[in-house]
Write a protein that holds these residues in place. Structure first.
Motif, PDB file in Angstrom:
ATOM      1  N   GLU A  98       0.835  -1.204   0.000  1.00  0.00           N
ATOM      2  CA  GLU A  98       0.000   0.000   0.000  1.00  0.00           C
ATOM      3  C   GLU A  98       0.868   1.251   0.000  1.00  0.00           C
ATOM      4  O   GLU A  98       2.003   1.218   0.469  1.00  0.00           O
ATOM      5  CB  GLU A  98      -0.837   0.054   1.283  1.00  0.00           C
ATOM      6  CG  GLU A  98      -2.151  -0.659   1.227  1.00  0.00           C
ATOM      7  CD  GLU A  98      -2.824  -0.539   2.577  1.00  0.00           C
ATOM      8  OE1 GLU A  98      -3.612   0.405   2.744  1.00  0.00           O
ATOM      9  OE2 GLU A  98      -2.541  -1.366   3.446  1.00  0.00           O
ATOM     10  N   SER A 111      -3.797   3.514  -4.642  1.00  0.00           N
ATOM     11  CA  SER A 111      -3.620   3.146  -3.228  1.00  0.00           C
ATOM     12  C   SER A 111      -2.515   2.127  -2.992  1.00  0.00           C
ATOM     13  O   SER A 111      -2.073   1.960  -1.870  1.00  0.00           O
ATOM     14  CB  SER A 111      -4.926   2.627  -2.643  1.00  0.00           C
ATOM     15  OG  SER A 111      -5.197   1.321  -3.096  1.00  0.00           O
ATOM     16  N   ARG A 112      -2.099   1.405  -4.032  1.00  0.00           N
ATOM     17  CA  ARG A 112      -1.073   0.384  -3.793  1.00  0.00           C
ATOM     18  C   ARG A 112      -0.411  -0.031  -5.093  1.00  0.00           C
ATOM     19  O   ARG A 112      -0.901   0.255  -6.180  1.00  0.00           O
ATOM     20  CB  ARG A 112      -1.673  -0.845  -3.106  1.00  0.00           C
ATOM     21  CG  ARG A 112      -2.687  -1.605  -3.935  1.00  0.00           C
ATOM     22  CD  ARG A 112      -3.326  -2.702  -3.101  1.00  0.00           C
ATOM     23  NE  ARG A 112      -4.106  -2.168  -2.005  1.00  0.00           N
ATOM     24  CZ  ARG A 112      -4.007  -2.577  -0.730  1.00  0.00           C
ATOM     25  NH1 ARG A 112      -3.154  -3.510  -0.403  1.00  0.00           N
ATOM     26  NH2 ARG A 112      -4.770  -2.052   0.206  1.00  0.00           N
TER      27      ARG A 112
END
Ligand SMILES: Cc1cc2nc3c(=O)[nH]c(=O)nc-3n(C[C@H](O)[C@H](O)[C@H](O)COP(=O)(O)O)c2cc1C
Length: 230
Positions: free
Chosen positions: A76, A161-162
């Protein structure tokens, strides 16, 4: 040898359903980490461009291929959008080492998960021993039952996000009692790996059994063998 009890008829059990397009990221996370279990845990060791050691656990982790030998990490970004130290170090040095987490490593793994400031050596905080890497600059953890040195293969950008980091294993360390070097059988009891469940849950791998696969002929001759654990 025992036949395990037959299961309830899952096809007729009541179900609840979820349209993932209507869920928040947090809700999707809870459903996935609660049901995709147990997940193996990689205690990942890296170094930054100056050689400062970092260690952190990742349970969005698995082995995806043996030829080439590929391990995958789902890393993440921080709330700020910045990379975690592990992601940043892999980008800088194009290498990482996956240390398998045994029950004896649980406490050290949890200490390595503390969000220390960049530059803090988590291995030192956890009292774990950094052993020099052979083919990568990252150390492996002397207390780990097995460790895989990886060279960066591919990073998949999958959103804001990741990132998913794939590494190719180039060297492995096994504690001698965990492996039969004649047939390369890894002893699950000696490895004593732990897995991550949902929430703050963990599981050991001590409730272990063998269940050989069946040929069509073997299944036809003895259908009960499909559930014969030993
Ligand atoms: C068991 C366990 C599993 C974790 N799995 C992940 C994961 O798969 N992906 C992730 O980004 N963070 C995961 N975390 C959180 C990271 O370990 C944590 O954010 C850590 O501080 C990151 O360290 P770093 O900045 O040194 O890379 C996990 C934590 C624990 C305790």
């Amino acid at each position: 040898m025992t036949d395990a009890p037959t299961r309830p008829d899952a096809a007729t059990a009541p179900t609840v359903t979820f349209d993932f397009a209507k869920l928040t990221p947090r809700e999707r996370y809870k459903l996935l980490i609660g049901a995709v279990v147990p997940r193996p845990i990689a205690l990942v060791t890296t170094v930054d461009a100056h050689g400062v050691v970092n260690a952190a656990p990742f349970s969005f982790f698995n082995c995806l291929s043996a030829d080439p030998a590929i391990l995958a990490l789902g890393v993440e970004y921080r709330q700020t959008g910045a990379q975690k130290d592990t992601g940043r170090n892999v980008r800088e040095t194009l290498s990482f080492t996956v240390n398998i987490v045994s029950d004896a490593l649980l406490e050290g793994m949890n200490i390595c998960g503390v969000p220390f400031e960049p530059g803090v050596d988590e291995l030192a905080q956890a009292g774990l021993t950094a052993m020099p890497g052979v083919k990568v600059p990252c150390p492996w953890i002397g207390q780990a039952p097995a460790a895989f040195e990886c060279r960066h293969h591919t990073t998949l950008g999958i959103g804001n996000s990741r990132e998913i980091i794939l590494g190719e294993v180039v060297y492995a360390h096994f504690r001698a009692d965990t492996i039969d070097t004649g047939n390369l059988h890894v002893d699950p009891a000696a490895l004593d790996a732990i897995g991550r469940m949902g929430g703050h849950g963990y599981a050991t791998t001590r409730d272990y059994f063998d269940l050989p696969g069946l040929s069509v002929a073997a299944f036809a001759a003895d259908p009960a063998a499909a559930n014969r654990r030993r």
